[in-house]
Design an enzyme around this catalytic site. Structure first.
Site, short mmCIF file in Angstrom:
data_model
loop_
_atom_site.label_atom_id
_atom_site.label_comp_id
_atom_site.label_asym_id
_atom_site.label_seq_id
_atom_site.Cartn_x
_atom_site.Cartn_y
_atom_site.Cartn_z
N GLU A 1 39.51 42.91 48.15
CA GLU A 1 40.12 43.39 46.92
C GLU A 1 40.37 42.21 45.98
O GLU A 1 40.94 41.20 46.38
CB GLU A 1 41.45 44.09 47.20
CG GLU A 1 42.14 44.53 45.93
CD GLU A 1 43.58 44.96 46.15
OE1 GLU A 1 43.96 46.01 45.66
OE2 GLU A 1 44.34 44.21 46.82
N CYS B 1 46.27 50.42 49.33
CA CYS B 1 47.03 49.26 49.81
C CYS B 1 48.54 49.53 49.72
O CYS B 1 49.06 49.83 48.65
CB CYS B 1 46.68 48.02 48.99
SG CYS B 1 47.50 46.56 49.65
N LYS C 1 39.15 54.24 47.23
CA LYS C 1 39.51 54.30 48.65
C LYS C 1 40.99 54.67 48.72
O LYS C 1 41.83 54.00 48.12
CB LYS C 1 39.24 52.94 49.29
CG LYS C 1 39.66 52.84 50.75
CD LYS C 1 39.04 51.61 51.39
CE LYS C 1 39.59 51.33 52.77
NZ LYS C 1 40.90 50.66 52.75
#
Ligand code: FNR
Length: 346
Positions: free
Chosen positions: A49, A123, A162
């Site tokens: 990321e 995240c 995601k």
């Protein structure tokens, strides 16, 4: 406000169905690891990321010495993202963002050098959530949709995201459906909630429910605890009812997990990894971090302890008899005009 270019013919665009994928991993998913995953059989490789503002303050540089394209931080000269022709059609850049316009600006900077762009919506780390990024986007669906729609309609490469599952399976399906309507090409689903950690079981049946409800490819994630060999990747695919799967930790530990022919001994994998690290002049402390994650408990062995003392890429290479190779390549790079870098690994 921005010019919308016609999208490329579908045949050139990355197709996310039926794929085996290296998942995004901070510090792990840099160029040498991605290239090794491809060599071992992964079809698509995600970058670590990268936070939008880091890419926004970088400039693109063609590196003729290494044969790479580098995005270089203009404030300190560090390489934010390095890629090369080998992975041009397979690499997906993952962005951490909370803002549609910033995401689009990043997209325009990288769209011609990558096969796809992914938005991290999973995240749970404080840094991401506080900034409205990562899993915080799942709690702000309008913002999430706006980021994806703006990006998907503004860049020429496919866009994905995601996510993590929500505690409720129906709610998970509804959120994924809403995200799928923004024009994204596929969606990665990690079968744990924002509060669940790797030791918790993965909710494979939630992923299956999403795959059944959506018409775009769903990429299953979260299976590493049960992935010890290539066949286990296939089992995870079947268990989740998805055509594509994405593997993180099992690949971090031994990236030859992608080999249909079976795992290679760790020493062979490390040697290949270090050779690629040398060939692409990877940051020594980054290579050290990745090798540490492969060695795990083997760091306690006498050789592991020698490795831990290593302070440069050459010293790490020496542990696997590659010091001469490293020195030779670094001299070649220097002669060809690449700036020498003497960095100390922690
Ligand atoms: C991750 N994960 C992760 N996810 C993501 O979307 N962007 C990222 O940059 C990272 N970084 C990262 C680093 C490391 C070291 C690990 C172990 C994990 C999460 C990862 O992609 C994946 O969702 C989970 O690890 C679950 O999949 P596995 O490990 O069960 O295959």
């Amino acid at each position: 406000p921005h010019e919308v270019k016609p999208v490329k013919a579908t045949s050139d665009r990355l197709n996310y169905s039926g794929k085996t994928i290296l998942a995004p991993m901070v510090r792990v998913g840099t160029l040498p690891m991605r290239l090794l995953a491809l060599e071992f059989g992964a079809d698509i490789v995600y970058s670590e990321e990268l936070i939008d503002w880091k890419l926004l303050r970088s400039f693109r540089r063609v590196n003729d010495v290494l044969g790479t394209i580098d995005f270089v931080d203009e404030t300190d000269g560090t390489i934010v993202f390095r890629t090369c022709a080998r992975e041009r059609n397979n690499v997906v850049l993952q962005i951490g963002t909370s803002d549609p316009e910033r995401a689009l600006k990043v997209g325009k900077i990288v769209e011609n050098d990558v096969a796809g762009i992914d938005i991290n919506m999973g995240c749970p780390k404080e840094f991401s959530v506080k900034g409205g990024m990562g899993v915080a986007l799942m709690a702000d669906l309008e913002k999430a949709k706006s980021v994806l729609h703006t990006l998907a309609s503004g860049v020429s490469c496919p866009v994905t995201c995601k996510v993590r599952v929500l505690p409720d399976v129906e709610a998970t399906v509804e959120v994924c459906k809403a995200l799928a309507e923004t024009g994204i090409a596929a969606i990665g689903v990690h079968g744990r909630t924002r509060d669940e950690r790797p030791q918790h079981g993965n909710r494979n049946h939630y992923i299956r429910a999403v795959a059944e409800a959506l018409s775009i490819p769903v990429i299953a994630n979260g299976g590493s605890k049960e992935i010890l060999c290539f066949e286990d990747i296939e089992k995870f695919r079947t268990d989740t009812g998805c055509s594509s799967v994405m593997v993180a930790r099992a690949a971090e530990w031994n990236v030859s997990i992608f080999r249909k022919e079976g795992l290679l001994p760790l020493d062979d994998v490390i040697k290949k990894y270090l050779t690629l690290s040398v060939d692409y002049d990877n940051n020594g402390s980054n290579s050290k971090y990745c090798v540490q994650n492969m060695l795990r408990e083997l760091q306690e062995t006498p050789r592991g302890k020698v490795f831990l003392e290593a302070q440069t890429l050459e010293q790490i290479c020496a542990v696997w008899d590659l010091a001469d190779y490293c020195r030779k390549r670094q001299l070649e790079f220097k002669a060809a005009g690449l700036l020498g870098r003497r960095e100390i690994c922690p």
